[in-house]
Design a protein around this motif. Structure first.
Motif, PDB file in Angstrom:
ATOM      1  N   THR A  35      27.775  50.767  36.273  1.00  0.00           N
ATOM      2  CA  THR A  35      28.191  49.198  36.057  1.00  0.00           C
ATOM      3  C   THR A  35      27.902  48.807  34.907  1.00  0.00           C
ATOM      4  O   THR A  35      27.109  49.243  33.892  1.00  0.00           O
ATOM      5  CB  THR A  35      27.374  48.546  36.835  1.00  0.00           C
ATOM      6  OG1 THR A  35      25.998  48.671  36.782  1.00  0.00           O
ATOM      7  CG2 THR A  35      27.501  48.857  38.408  1.00  0.00           C
ATOM      8  N   TYR A 169      32.184  46.558  37.550  1.00  0.00           N
ATOM      9  CA  TYR A 169      31.889  45.083  38.010  1.00  0.00           C
ATOM     10  C   TYR A 169      31.686  44.948  39.416  1.00  0.00           C
ATOM     11  O   TYR A 169      31.905  45.631  40.172  1.00  0.00           O
ATOM     12  CB  TYR A 169      32.937  44.064  37.686  1.00  0.00           C
ATOM     13  CG  TYR A 169      33.176  44.061  35.958  1.00  0.00           C
ATOM     14  CD1 TYR A 169      32.349  43.860  35.169  1.00  0.00           C
ATOM     15  CD2 TYR A 169      34.288  44.755  35.387  1.00  0.00           C
ATOM     16  CE1 TYR A 169      32.375  43.642  33.646  1.00  0.00           C
ATOM     17  CE2 TYR A 169      34.487  44.879  33.870  1.00  0.00           C
ATOM     18  CZ  TYR A 169      33.585  44.316  33.311  1.00  0.00           C
ATOM     19  OH  TYR A 169      33.674  44.320  31.880  1.00  0.00           O
ATOM     20  N   THR A 192      35.842  39.535  30.227  1.00  0.00           N
ATOM     21  CA  THR A 192      34.685  39.427  29.601  1.00  0.00           C
ATOM     22  C   THR A 192      34.882  38.408  28.057  1.00  0.00           C
ATOM     23  O   THR A 192      33.947  38.385  27.630  1.00  0.00           O
ATOM     24  CB  THR A 192      34.286  40.749  28.964  1.00  0.00           C
ATOM     25  OG1 THR A 192      35.546  41.371  28.221  1.00  0.00           O
ATOM     26  CG2 THR A 192      33.946  41.639  30.165  1.00  0.00           C
TER      27      THR A 192
END
Length: 194
Positions: A35, A169, A192
């Motif tokens: 992640t 994510y 992002t």
């Protein structure tokens, strides 16, 4: 504790049947490798809040953004516009330009715990979540599913468990309450850069 229920109802508005029984043990270090936890993230969300007593679902949608460890801005656009801003020190809610709720961490310790949990869930800070929850889950070809079970009795009074799914994510989270109510949130169009 009453603020925990209020926040969960206002902020989180369902997923599949409980995954807790199907999961075995897994290594949290693997989640850390899989992640991402960017400094900034924005996107859109859709929510379904299931109310067991009424056998009904309430749907809502909107957009969010966060700056890691600083703030989460949760903007519900439909069916009713509502803005929630969460920081480590406070939680505020606003409708139609009017503040309808403000909770401060210095006068209400639950604010710090809620902020810590929500920031950690959104930003995949697994070590911080281990403070409050035990983990079970599975990883499969870049996809993961995790069930968080509260260690703390105050948290477990409100939440039976939290189910998370994602890839790099978080893509879906489900808060399951002891009374049969649950809230499912799905994230799309994640970015992002803001």
């Amino acid at each position: 504790m009453k603020y925990l229920w209020l926040l969960l109802f206002v902020l989180l508005q369902p997923l599949s049947p409980s995954l807790a029984q199907s999961f075995g043990q897994f290594d949290v270090a693997q989640l850390n490798q899989l992640t991402l936890s960017p400094e900034k993230l924005s996107g859109q969300f859709s929510q379904q809040k299931y109310l067991a007593d009424f056998d009904m679902q309430l749907a809502s949608s909107g957009e969010f953004n966060y700056i890691k460890s600083q703030s989460v801005n949760w903007h519900t656009l439909a069916p009713i516009e509502n803005k929630i801003v969460m920081t480590p020190q406070s939680i505020t809610s606003e409708q139609g330009g009017t503040q309808i709720m403000q909770l401060q961490a210095d006068s209400n310790p639950v604010v710090s715990v809620l902020s810590d949990i929500f920031f950690s869930v959104l930003t995949s800070q697994w070590q911080q979540l281990e403070v409050y929850f035990t983990f079970s889950g599975e990883l499969d070809d870049g996809q993961w599913q995790v069930v968080l079970t509260p260690k703390d009795s105050a948290i477990s009074q409100a939440i039976s468990n939290i189910e998370l799914q994602g890839d790099a994510y978080l893509r879906q989270l489900k808060f399951i309450e002891h009374n049969g109510d649950y809230t499912d949130i799905r994230f799309v169009n994640l970015r992002t850069k803001q």
